[in-house]
Scaffold this motif. Sequence first.
Motif: not given
Length: 243
Positions: A29-32, A37-47
């Motif tokens: 998650e952190q690497e993604l 170029g976004l926060s971990r929360n946004l990456a998590r929501e997208a996933v």
Amino acid sequence: MSLTDKAITRIRELIATGALPPGSKLPPEQELAAQLGLSRNLAREAVKALSVARVLDVRRGDGTYVTSLQPSLLLEGLGGAVELLQGDPGAVLDLMEVRRLLEPAVAALAVARISDDGLAEVGRHLDAMRAARDDIERLTVHDAAFHRAIADITGNETLIMLLEGIAGRTLRARTWRGLVDARAAGRTLAEHEAIYAALAARDAGLSHAAALLHVSNTEQWLREHLAAGGARRETAAASGSPS
């Protein structure tokens, strides 16, 4: 576009360009998040959003993977989305219109790819329709299976899933027709007999015409009765009487 939507779009771009092919594992998650170029929360929501859409598969304790991206998986949610339209008469008519465009083409395509086993399967569903002639709900279920068997003959998974999502969700309207029109069962059987005969003759043009006539008749009946129902409600409202 919201930041979550942007994150979803960027992950989809990675998949579309082949950077994340089907079956591949996403970075942690952190690497993604850093890659996007976004926060971990946004990456998590997208996933999460893409897992609901069956694009990603989140495996607890293992990681997140790109799914097979097969049409049967990605279009699985189409039927559920269409189901939400059922309360809107205009949407149901739109679905019938799509059926009228697709089903004749499917019937014609099936002729080019039909086997004896495929034809026998269509015939079995036709026999089941005959046996269920006096039970409208059972008849309608076998009606849907008849059309699915024809779509299966094409071997086109995308086409099969589109029809499954659209045609399968018009069952309620077709059942309604059978309940309010005493002649509907006989007409439906005759129209399906014609489709089957055209398939058995391996005649693509005739199969297209028979399927077009069948779906068009159902669509026309539905349009007329929905219009009549609307007229009755307007008259009742104008007179102050219950509809």
